[in-house]
Design a protein around this motif. Structure first.
Motif, PDB file in Angstrom:
ATOM      1  N   GLU A  75       0.828  -1.208   0.000  1.00 38.49           N
ATOM      2  CA  GLU A  75       0.000   0.000   0.000  1.00 38.49           C
ATOM      3  C   GLU A  75       0.863   1.258   0.000  1.00 38.49           C
ATOM      4  O   GLU A  75       0.547   2.234  -0.684  1.00 38.49           O
ATOM      5  CB  GLU A  75      -0.948   0.007   1.209  1.00 38.49           C
ATOM      6  N   GLU A  76       1.961   1.233   0.763  1.00 39.64           N
ATOM      7  CA  GLU A  76       2.865   2.385   0.791  1.00 39.64           C
ATOM      8  C   GLU A  76       3.531   2.582  -0.566  1.00 39.64           C
ATOM      9  O   GLU A  76       3.713   3.714  -1.021  1.00 39.64           O
ATOM     10  CB  GLU A  76       3.914   2.212   1.883  1.00 39.64           C
ATOM     11  N   VAL A  77       3.869   1.488  -1.215  1.00 38.63           N
ATOM     12  CA  VAL A  77       4.457   1.575  -2.558  1.00 38.63           C
ATOM     13  C   VAL A  77       3.444   2.171  -3.529  1.00 38.63           C
ATOM     14  O   VAL A  77       3.767   3.052  -4.324  1.00 38.63           O
ATOM     15  CB  VAL A  77       4.940   0.193  -3.041  1.00 38.63           C
ATOM     16  N   ARG A  78       2.194   1.726  -3.440  1.00 40.02           N
ATOM     17  CA  ARG A  78       1.151   2.233  -4.338  1.00 40.02           C
ATOM     18  C   ARG A  78       0.905   3.722  -4.151  1.00 40.02           C
ATOM     19  O   ARG A  78       0.573   4.427  -5.099  1.00 40.02           O
ATOM     20  CB  ARG A  78      -0.146   1.444  -4.142  1.00 40.02           C
ATOM     21  N   GLU A  79       1.058   4.206  -2.923  1.00 40.32           N
ATOM     22  CA  GLU A  79       0.883   5.637  -2.644  1.00 40.32           C
ATOM     23  C   GLU A  79       1.893   6.480  -3.430  1.00 40.32           C
ATOM     24  O   GLU A  79       1.646   7.642  -3.706  1.00 40.32           O
ATOM     25  CB  GLU A  79       1.023   5.924  -1.149  1.00 40.32           C
ATOM     26  N   GLN A  80       3.024   5.881  -3.784  1.00 39.32           N
ATOM     27  CA  GLN A  80       4.086   6.606  -4.478  1.00 39.32           C
ATOM     28  C   GLN A  80       4.015   6.476  -5.997  1.00 39.32           C
ATOM     29  O   GLN A  80       4.764   7.144  -6.703  1.00 39.32           O
ATOM     30  CB  GLN A  80       5.442   6.114  -3.980  1.00 39.32           C
ATOM     31  N   ILE A  81       3.138   5.629  -6.484  1.00 38.94           N
ATOM     32  CA  ILE A  81       3.010   5.452  -7.936  1.00 38.94           C
ATOM     33  C   ILE A  81       2.454   6.742  -8.524  1.00 38.94           C
ATOM     34  O   ILE A  81       1.482   7.299  -8.006  1.00 38.94           O
ATOM     35  CB  ILE A  81       2.105   4.245  -8.279  1.00 38.94           C
ATOM     36  N   PRO A  82       3.045   7.235  -9.599  1.00 38.63           N
ATOM     37  CA  PRO A  82       2.586   8.504 -10.178  1.00 38.63           C
ATOM     38  C   PRO A  82       1.129   8.439 -10.629  1.00 38.63           C
ATOM     39  O   PRO A  82       0.634   7.392 -11.053  1.00 38.63           O
ATOM     40  CB  PRO A  82       3.499   8.714 -11.387  1.00 38.63           C
ATOM     41  N   ALA A  83       0.472   9.595 -10.557  1.00 34.42           N
ATOM     42  CA  ALA A  83      -0.886   9.715 -11.077  1.00 34.42           C
ATOM     43  C   ALA A  83      -0.840   9.589 -12.601  1.00 34.42           C
ATOM     44  O   ALA A  83       0.185   9.866 -13.231  1.00 34.42           O
ATOM     45  CB  ALA A  83      -1.485  11.055 -10.674  1.00 34.42           C
ATOM     46  N   LEU A  84      -1.957   9.164 -13.171  1.00 31.89           N
ATOM     47  CA  LEU A  84      -2.091   9.087 -14.617  1.00 31.89           C
ATOM     48  C   LEU A  84      -3.036  10.181 -15.090  1.00 31.89           C
ATOM     49  O   LEU A  84      -4.009  10.495 -14.395  1.00 31.89           O
ATOM     50  CB  LEU A  84      -2.678   7.733 -15.041  1.00 31.89           C
ATOM     51  N   THR A  85      -2.747  10.727 -16.261  1.00 34.44           N
ATOM     52  CA  THR A  85      -3.727  11.625 -16.870  1.00 34.44           C
ATOM     53  C   THR A  85      -4.910  10.768 -17.314  1.00 34.44           C
ATOM     54  O   THR A  85      -4.793   9.533 -17.437  1.00 34.44           O
ATOM     55  CB  THR A  85      -3.147  12.355 -18.092  1.00 34.44           C
ATOM     56  N   ALA A  86      -6.020  11.406 -17.590  1.00 30.55           N
ATOM     57  CA  ALA A  86      -7.191  10.666 -18.071  1.00 30.55           C
ATOM     58  C   ALA A  86      -6.832   9.922 -19.359  1.00 30.55           C
ATOM     59  O   ALA A  86      -7.240   8.772 -19.564  1.00 30.55           O
ATOM     60  CB  ALA A  86      -8.362  11.611 -18.286  1.00 30.55           C
ATOM     61  N   ARG A  87      -6.052  10.549 -20.210  1.00 26.96           N
ATOM     62  CA  ARG A  87      -5.618   9.915 -21.464  1.00 26.96           C
ATOM     63  C   ARG A  87      -4.790   8.670 -21.171  1.00 26.96           C
ATOM     64  O   ARG A  87      -5.037   7.600 -21.726  1.00 26.96           O
ATOM     65  CB  ARG A  87      -4.800  10.922 -22.277  1.00 26.96           C
ATOM     66  N   GLN A  88      -3.776   8.802 -20.309  1.00 29.93           N
ATOM     67  CA  GLN A  88      -2.930   7.651 -19.961  1.00 29.93           C
ATOM     68  C   GLN A  88      -3.757   6.519 -19.354  1.00 29.93           C
ATOM     69  O   GLN A  88      -3.543   5.353 -19.672  1.00 29.93           O
ATOM     70  CB  GLN A  88      -1.844   8.064 -18.965  1.00 29.93           C
ATOM     71  N   PHE A  89      -4.689   6.889 -18.483  1.00 27.98           N
ATOM     72  CA  PHE A  89      -5.507   5.880 -17.820  1.00 27.98           C
ATOM     73  C   PHE A  89      -6.326   5.085 -18.840  1.00 27.98           C
ATOM     74  O   PHE A  89      -6.333   3.856 -18.828  1.00 27.98           O
ATOM     75  CB  PHE A  89      -6.430   6.553 -16.796  1.00 27.98           C
ATOM     76  N   SER A 148      -1.823  -6.703  -8.211  1.00 26.18           N
ATOM     77  CA  SER A 148      -0.597  -6.843  -9.015  1.00 26.18           C
ATOM     78  C   SER A 148      -0.860  -6.535 -10.479  1.00 26.18           C
ATOM     79  O   SER A 148      -0.035  -5.899 -11.150  1.00 26.18           O
ATOM     80  CB  SER A 148      -0.025  -8.253  -8.885  1.00 26.18           C
ATOM     81  N   GLN A 149      -2.000  -6.980 -10.978  1.00 28.79           N
ATOM     82  CA  GLN A 149      -2.345  -6.703 -12.376  1.00 28.79           C
ATOM     83  C   GLN A 149      -2.574  -5.206 -12.595  1.00 28.79           C
ATOM     84  O   GLN A 149      -2.126  -4.647 -13.593  1.00 28.79           O
ATOM     85  CB  GLN A 149      -3.586  -7.497 -12.778  1.00 28.79           C
ATOM     86  N   ILE A 150      -3.254  -4.581 -11.645  1.00 29.32           N
ATOM     87  CA  ILE A 150      -3.492  -3.134 -11.767  1.00 29.32           C
ATOM     88  C   ILE A 150      -2.162  -2.389 -11.719  1.00 29.32           C
ATOM     89  O   ILE A 150      -1.925  -1.489 -12.538  1.00 29.32           O
ATOM     90  CB  ILE A 150      -4.398  -2.621 -10.625  1.00 29.32           C
ATOM     91  N   ASP A 151      -1.298  -2.769 -10.786  1.00 37.09           N
ATOM     92  CA  ASP A 151       0.014  -2.105 -10.679  1.00 37.09           C
ATOM     93  C   ASP A 151       0.777  -2.207 -11.992  1.00 37.09           C
ATOM     94  O   ASP A 151       1.349  -1.221 -12.473  1.00 37.09           O
ATOM     95  CB  ASP A 151       0.845  -2.726  -9.552  1.00 37.09           C
ATOM     96  N   ALA A 152       0.796  -3.389 -12.583  1.00 35.46           N
ATOM     97  CA  ALA A 152       1.523  -3.592 -13.841  1.00 35.46           C
ATOM     98  C   ALA A 152       0.935  -2.738 -14.959  1.00 35.46           C
ATOM     99  O   ALA A 152       1.674  -2.085 -15.708  1.00 35.46           O
ATOM    100  CB  ALA A 152       1.505  -5.071 -14.223  1.00 35.46           C
ATOM    101  N   MET A 153      -0.396  -2.724 -15.063  1.00 38.11           N
ATOM    102  CA  MET A 153      -1.039  -1.900 -16.093  1.00 38.11           C
ATOM    103  C   MET A 153      -0.754  -0.424 -15.841  1.00 38.11           C
ATOM    104  O   MET A 153      -0.502   0.334 -16.784  1.00 38.11           O
ATOM    105  CB  MET A 153      -2.555  -2.159 -16.108  1.00 38.11           C
TER     106      MET A 153
END
Length: 160
Positions: A75-89, A148-153
């Protein structure tokens, strides 16, 4: 340039041998302030020679040991994952084999109420998406994706 150490609050070892973090009250050209300084014994520049001399003059000063940082939780690692723009998402969804229409369907199957309306607004109007936002978990469950799948995507989509 005159540098004076008024007080050393702490000296802590780092992972690197002969390198320390020094928390000190210093004076530089008459201006006094508190500073955290990365100090290497071999550094002949800046404040380092002054710190080296101070340490030599205070051999009984306790130097704190290096403490290996605790491993971060997922969860702490996920907090540091950069935000995505709507386009990137949206491009990340498509690259992962999911159509944006599937997200809309997932939101439409939510029970009527504030959460559903909030999810619709987030999906349609958010400029960015954060990995830990509740909408991501809701959509993931509907699409059958695990963390894990969400993190990879997500990490793939950062570069889109």
């Amino acid at each position: 340039m005159t540098m004076i150490i008024n007080r050393i609050y702490s000296i802590t070892a780092t992972e690197e041998p002969n390198a320390f973090m020094v928390d000190a009250d210093i004076e530089v050209s008459g201006e006094r302030f508190r500073s955290k300084h990365a100090y290497r014994e071999s550094d002949p520049h800046g404040l380092s020679p002054v710190i080296k001399q101070w340490i030599a003059n205070h051999p009984d000063f306790l130097i704190g040991s290096y403490m290996t940082p605790a491993a971060q939780t997922p969860e702490e690692v996920r907090e540091q994952i950069p935000a995505l723009t709507a386009r990137q998402f949206r491009l990340g969804l498509v690259a992962g084999g999911y159509a944006p229409a599937q997200v809309i369907k997932a939101i439409d199957t939510m029970p009527d109420g504030t959460a559903k309306e909030t999810a619709k607004i987030e999906w349609e109007y958010a400029a960015t998406f954060n990995r830990t936002h509740p909408l991501i978990a809701t959509v993931a469950v509907a699409l059958g994706l695990n963390d894990s799948q969400i993190d990879a995507m997500w990490l793939t989509a950062v570069n889109l």
